[in-house]
Design a protein around this motif. Structure first.
Motif, PDB file in Angstrom:
ATOM      1  N   THR A 160       0.841  -1.194   0.000  1.00  0.00           N
ATOM      2  CA  THR A 160       0.000   0.000   0.000  1.00  0.00           C
ATOM      3  C   THR A 160       0.877   1.245   0.000  1.00  0.00           C
ATOM      4  OG1 THR A 160      -0.109   0.038   2.429  1.00  0.00           O
ATOM      5  CG2 THR A 160      -1.871  -1.143   1.252  1.00  0.00           C
ATOM      6  N   ALA A 161       0.260   2.355  -0.352  1.00  0.00           N
ATOM      7  CA  ALA A 161       0.945   3.647  -0.334  1.00  0.00           C
ATOM      8  C   ALA A 161       0.020   4.675   0.293  1.00  0.00           C
ATOM      9  CB  ALA A 161       1.325   4.076  -1.757  1.00  0.00           C
ATOM     10  N   LYS A 162       0.602   5.611   1.006  1.00  0.00           N
ATOM     11  CA  LYS A 162      -0.175   6.705   1.585  1.00  0.00           C
ATOM     12  C   LYS A 162      -0.059   7.913   0.662  1.00  0.00           C
ATOM     13  CE  LYS A 162       0.317   5.375   6.453  1.00  0.00           C
ATOM     14  NZ  LYS A 162       0.803   5.797   7.794  1.00  0.00           N
ATOM     15  N   ARG A 163      -1.189   8.561   0.400  1.00  0.00           N
ATOM     16  CA  ARG A 163      -1.183   9.732  -0.453  1.00  0.00           C
ATOM     17  C   ARG A 163      -1.886  10.877   0.257  1.00  0.00           C
ATOM     18  NH1 ARG A 163      -3.472   7.918  -5.849  1.00  0.00           N
ATOM     19  NH2 ARG A 163      -3.890  10.099  -6.200  1.00  0.00           N
ATOM     20  N   SER A 164      -1.298  12.043   0.165  1.00  0.00           N
ATOM     21  CA  SER A 164      -1.876  13.245   0.749  1.00  0.00           C
ATOM     22  C   SER A 164      -1.367  14.440  -0.045  1.00  0.00           C
ATOM     23  CB  SER A 164      -1.481  13.381   2.227  1.00  0.00           C
ATOM     24  OG  SER A 164      -0.071  13.465   2.363  1.00  0.00           O
ATOM     25  N   LEU A 165      -2.043  15.557   0.096  1.00  0.00           N
ATOM     26  CA  LEU A 165      -1.617  16.755  -0.603  1.00  0.00           C
ATOM     27  C   LEU A 165      -0.518  17.471   0.176  1.00  0.00           C
ATOM     28  CD1 LEU A 165      -5.001  18.267  -1.847  1.00  0.00           C
ATOM     29  CD2 LEU A 165      -3.358  16.872  -3.112  1.00  0.00           C
ATOM     30  N   ALA A 166       0.372  18.105  -0.553  1.00  0.00           N
ATOM     31  CA  ALA A 166       1.417  18.906   0.078  1.00  0.00           C
ATOM     32  C   ALA A 166       0.773  20.045   0.857  1.00  0.00           C
ATOM     33  CB  ALA A 166       2.365  19.450  -0.981  1.00  0.00           C
ATOM     34  N   GLN A 167       1.473  20.527   1.862  1.00  0.00           N
ATOM     35  CA  GLN A 167       0.941  21.594   2.696  1.00  0.00           C
ATOM     36  C   GLN A 167       1.133  22.977   2.079  1.00  0.00           C
ATOM     37  OE1 GLN A 167      -0.808  20.993   5.678  1.00  0.00           O
ATOM     38  NE2 GLN A 167      -0.702  18.961   4.731  1.00  0.00           N
ATOM     39  N   GLN A 168       1.857  23.029   0.964  1.00  0.00           N
ATOM     40  CA  GLN A 168       2.078  24.298   0.284  1.00  0.00           C
ATOM     41  C   GLN A 168       1.724  24.164  -1.194  1.00  0.00           C
ATOM     42  OE1 GLN A 168       6.248  25.168   1.194  1.00  0.00           O
ATOM     43  NE2 GLN A 168       5.577  26.751   2.631  1.00  0.00           N
ATOM     44  N   ALA A 169       1.208  25.249  -1.743  1.00  0.00           N
ATOM     45  CA  ALA A 169       0.951  25.324  -3.174  1.00  0.00           C
ATOM     46  C   ALA A 169       2.117  26.048  -3.837  1.00  0.00           C
ATOM     47  CB  ALA A 169      -0.355  26.065  -3.442  1.00  0.00           C
ATOM     48  N   ARG A 170       2.361  25.709  -5.097  1.00  0.00           N
ATOM     49  CA  ARG A 170       3.508  26.246  -5.828  1.00  0.00           C
ATOM     50  C   ARG A 170       3.055  27.231  -6.894  1.00  0.00           C
ATOM     51  NH1 ARG A 170       6.316  23.635 -10.086  1.00  0.00           N
ATOM     52  NH2 ARG A 170       4.899  21.870  -9.733  1.00  0.00           N
ATOM     53  N   ARG A 171       3.729  28.358  -6.949  1.00  0.00           N
ATOM     54  CA  ARG A 171       3.454  29.360  -7.967  1.00  0.00           C
ATOM     55  C   ARG A 171       4.241  29.039  -9.242  1.00  0.00           C
ATOM     56  NH1 ARG A 171       1.117  33.917  -5.555  1.00  0.00           N
ATOM     57  NH2 ARG A 171       1.503  34.147  -3.315  1.00  0.00           N
ATOM     58  N   HIS A 172       3.870  29.718 -10.327  1.00  0.00           N
ATOM     59  CA  HIS A 172       4.557  29.554 -11.605  1.00  0.00           C
ATOM     60  C   HIS A 172       6.026  29.937 -11.504  1.00  0.00           C
ATOM     61  CE1 HIS A 172       5.704  30.879 -15.757  1.00  0.00           C
ATOM     62  NE2 HIS A 172       5.141  29.714 -16.038  1.00  0.00           N
ATOM     63  N   ASP A 173       6.327  30.926 -10.649  1.00  0.00           N
ATOM     64  CA  ASP A 173       7.709  31.396 -10.507  1.00  0.00           C
ATOM     65  C   ASP A 173       8.500  30.614  -9.469  1.00  0.00           C
ATOM     66  OD1 ASP A 173       6.601  32.247  -8.139  1.00  0.00           O
ATOM     67  OD2 ASP A 173       6.868  34.391  -8.511  1.00  0.00           O
ATOM     68  N   GLY A 174       7.910  29.555  -8.924  1.00  0.00           N
ATOM     69  CA  GLY A 174       8.592  28.733  -7.934  1.00  0.00           C
ATOM     70  C   GLY A 174       8.302  29.106  -6.504  1.00  0.00           C
ATOM     71  N   GLY A 175       7.633  30.207  -6.278  1.00  0.00           N
ATOM     72  CA  GLY A 175       7.281  30.605  -4.920  1.00  0.00           C
ATOM     73  C   GLY A 175       6.277  29.651  -4.287  1.00  0.00           C
ATOM     74  N   ARG A 176       6.162  29.722  -2.975  1.00  0.00           N
ATOM     75  CA  ARG A 176       5.294  28.808  -2.241  1.00  0.00           C
ATOM     76  C   ARG A 176       4.263  29.582  -1.434  1.00  0.00           C
ATOM     77  NH1 ARG A 176       6.455  23.280  -3.611  1.00  0.00           N
ATOM     78  NH2 ARG A 176       8.544  23.366  -4.496  1.00  0.00           N
ATOM     79  N   VAL A 177       3.094  28.978  -1.284  1.00  0.00           N
ATOM     80  CA  VAL A 177       2.009  29.554  -0.502  1.00  0.00           C
ATOM     81  C   VAL A 177       1.441  28.464   0.388  1.00  0.00           C
ATOM     82  CG1 VAL A 177      -0.244  30.682  -0.558  1.00  0.00           C
ATOM     83  CG2 VAL A 177       1.424  31.161  -2.354  1.00  0.00           C
TER      84      VAL A 177
END
Length: 353
Positions: A220-237
């Motif tokens: 089995t594998a565990k899947r979850s979403l990252a805690q940050q979203a990525r911008r087009h310029d590489g920045g994080r939110v």
């Protein structure tokens, strides 16, 4: 219309209802052709082609995505950490040509396909696409001779390239109603699948895995979403800040996904507390070149990593939320043991421990 047909079939494939029953004659034809194609290689009438390094193929026996690309990414990272020089080959689904080519950071999705471009940018290993995966593997080894293991993204039903290890991925749908396409989701009969063959592993990628009848080891594998979203310029939110940002800018959140199961992405976003004003489910590998910009007007856009490589071309303000995909440790242990067995029993060109 395409998405509506897709959703109707996906629902029909869960049971043996009237629509599936009506499609059974076509399934019989499909099954006969699939059997003949497979046996032409088993009988040696059509020849399998080998390359000088081990090949791991990651695919599924059901139609639609089941977590192949995240599995490939996790394998690449694991094998690189073990000292392997990894390369990836793919057909490059959805591209507008059939040329054998290397996937580079500046490649366009139209040239190479969305998943190969995502793999090249994320894994930072050689990635080649070709209609014939043997051509992709051969060209890769010619340009990158240090490569000592190749992963084929998809290709369980592509018998022309010999593989040494097969990894079958299954999500929460399992094998559905157990019938062949188009009456069911199966690409090949379950009793005749490679799930009974040597050096095959099954990886369940869903949140509610259902084990299937097979002698192959299942993980089995565990899947979850990252805690940050990525911008087009590489920045994080931070995802935790998106609701407040949407309220402050008066741009409510719109989530869209052109993947095999868009609703799973929307569910995971909501489970993290995001207040989605609107969702748009699109066909897998959707090109995003026919969606009118005014559908996005006034919204803060959220998409998957796979969609971002295409959507950013027309909507660079979109935020991409990546998937954190972690197979259980025993899965990698089994892969390592299989590779060790190949190393001791063949003349493959391997890394030196």
């Amino acid at each position: 219309m395409q998405q509506q047909i897709h959703q109707t079939l996906q629902q029909a494939w869960l049971t043996r209802g009237w629509l599936s029953i009506l499609l059974l004659p076509l399934s019989a034809l499909y099954g006969a052709l699939a059997w003949l194609h497979r046996h032409l290689y088993l009988w040696g009438i059509l020849k399998k082609q080998r390359v000088a390094v081990p090949v791991i193929v990651v695919g599924n026996i059901v139609a639609g995505g089941g977590g192949k690309t995240p599995t490939v990414m996790s394998l690449v990272h694991h094998l690189k950490a073990k000292g392997w020089q990894v390369g990836v080959v793919s057909r490059g689904y959805g591209r507008d040509n059939d040329i054998c080519t290397e996937v580079l950071p500046h490649s366009s999705v139209a040239q190479v396909g969305d998943e190969p471009l995502l793999l090249a940018n994320t894994c930072q290993v050689p990635v080649f696409v070709a209609t014939k995966r043997f051509d992709a593997a051969s060209q890769m080894l010619a340009k990158y001779p240090a490569t000592n293991i190749i992963i084929s993204d998809d290709g369980l039903q592509h018998h022309a390239l010999h593989h040494d290890i097969a990894i079958t991925v299954l999500d929460d749908r399992g094998v559905g109603n157990g019938w062949l396409l188009p009456a069911g989701p199966l690409r090949e009969k379950l009793r005749n699948t490679r799930l009974r063959e040597q050096n095959n592993l099954v990886l369940h990628t869903g949140n509610h895995p259902v084990k299937i009848a097979t002698t192959a080891p299942q993980f089995t594998a565990k899947r979850s979403l990252a805690q940050q979203a990525r911008r087009h310029d590489g920045g994080r939110v931070n995802l935790a800040d998106l609701n407040e940002m949407a309220t402050r800018s008066n741009n409510p959140l719109l989530a869209l996904a052109g993947i095999a199961n868009p609703e799973s992405f929307f569910v995971m976003l909501r489970e993290l507390g995001l207040q989605l004003s609107k969702t748009i489910a699109l066909p897998d590998h959707y090109a995003f070149d026919s969606v009118l910009g005014n559908e996005y007007a006034g919204y803060s856009l959220i998409c998957t990593d796979k969609d971002a490589v295409k959507l950013w071309q027309t909507a660079p303000q979109a935020l991409a939320v990546g998937l954190e995909f972690v197979p259980e440790p025993a899965f990698f242990t089994e892969v390592d043991q299989l590779l060790a067995g190949l190393k001791s029993s063949t003349s493959f060109k391997h890394h030196q421990s």
